[in-house]
Scaffold this motif. Sequence first.
Motif, PDB file in Angstrom:
ATOM      1  N   ARG A  21     -10.556   6.708  11.154  1.00 16.31           N
ATOM      2  CA  ARG A  21      -9.091   6.723  11.221  1.00 16.31           C
ATOM      3  C   ARG A  21      -8.570   5.663  12.183  1.00 16.31           C
ATOM      4  N   GLU A  25      -6.317   2.274  11.269  1.00 15.25           N
ATOM      5  CA  GLU A  25      -5.053   2.038  11.970  1.00 15.25           C
ATOM      6  C   GLU A  25      -5.058   0.681  12.664  1.00 15.25           C
ATOM      7  N   THR A  35       2.701   1.085   7.477  1.00 14.13           N
ATOM      8  CA  THR A  35       2.834   2.334   6.735  1.00 14.13           C
ATOM      9  C   THR A  35       2.231   3.471   7.555  1.00 14.13           C
ATOM     10  N   LYS A  36       2.937   4.583   7.591  1.00 11.57           N
ATOM     11  CA  LYS A  36       2.449   5.735   8.329  1.00 11.57           C
ATOM     12  C   LYS A  36       1.327   6.440   7.576  1.00 11.57           C
ATOM     13  N   ASP A  37       1.224   6.128   6.294  1.00  7.77           N
ATOM     14  CA  ASP A  37       0.234   6.808   5.460  1.00  7.77           C
ATOM     15  C   ASP A  37      -1.008   5.964   5.210  1.00  7.77           C
ATOM     16  N   CYS A  38      -1.286   4.985   6.066  1.00 10.98           N
ATOM     17  CA  CYS A  38      -2.379   4.052   5.785  1.00 10.98           C
ATOM     18  C   CYS A  38      -3.732   4.757   5.677  1.00 10.98           C
ATOM     19  N   TYR A  39      -3.983   5.734   6.537  1.00  5.68           N
ATOM     20  CA  TYR A  39      -5.288   6.388   6.472  1.00  5.68           C
ATOM     21  C   TYR A  39      -5.394   7.259   5.222  1.00  5.68           C
ATOM     22  N   ARG A  40      -4.304   7.945   4.862  1.00  5.36           N
ATOM     23  CA  ARG A  40      -4.338   8.742   3.635  1.00  5.36           C
ATOM     24  C   ARG A  40      -4.562   7.851   2.421  1.00  5.36           C
ATOM     25  N   LEU A  41      -3.894   6.714   2.377  1.00  4.81           N
ATOM     26  CA  LEU A  41      -4.060   5.783   1.269  1.00  4.81           C
ATOM     27  C   LEU A  41      -5.481   5.227   1.224  1.00  4.81           C
ATOM     28  N   ASP A  44      -7.668   7.896  -0.228  1.00  2.00           N
ATOM     29  CA  ASP A  44      -7.476   7.938  -1.680  1.00  2.00           C
ATOM     30  C   ASP A  44      -8.254   6.799  -2.346  1.00  2.00           C
TER      31      ASP A  44
END
Length: 228
Positions: A21, A25, A35-41, A44
């Motif tokens: 993570r 980041e 993007t705040k969702d970089c780790y989720r993306l 995926d």
Amino acid sequence: MYKLLIFDLDNTLIDYSTTERLAIENICQKLCIATKDCYRLYRDSNRLAREIYPNITHEKLLDFRKKRAEYFLQSVSCSDTASVDCFLALYLAEMSKGIVFDDVIECLERLKGQCVMVIGTNGDNVTRYNKVKSANLTEYFPWVFTSEMLNCSKPQKEFFLKIIEQFPYDVESVLAIGDDLKNDYICAKDAGIDFCFINRKRIELNKNVKPQYVIYSLAELEHIVNAN
């Protein structure tokens, strides 16, 4: 008494999720990906790449990483400004850092001198060696065996058998410690060596999965080693 302990690296000694993570980041910051969702993306993208490469051997590792990077860069609309090669270079540098779990150093200090301890991990030499060094684990593990070095990967039984060949011990004197039932456990079972499953996530085991030992913290490992 077990004379040779073969430790997995990621999620056994190293907190892989936290390391990963922070790596993603940092990469996004360096590539100006906001993007705040970089780790989720990224996760995926990892899942999608796994569908193409379900069994990642050492030979396919680079292809898998490239495909994952492609998916991720596409998901953040950054494929024009950040190449796959650039992402991979940053990824390897960041993932060469290692954050150990809180129970690791105390466990290794207690076991040091009682038996030979080595690391057996899938992955390339440079990333794994640097991760062990950055996590200050080199004093405990003078030997680090990777799938690149051994030219085979877990769960192939040859992975553990090639490590054991380097030492004057029979399989009854060897204990493998890992977190992955698909790779670590199957590899140990097929190689005929005992396996200690570190169940950090406290998952429920299938009745057909029968490791010799199940622990929830490395603090429990010394008792196993001394009891045999």
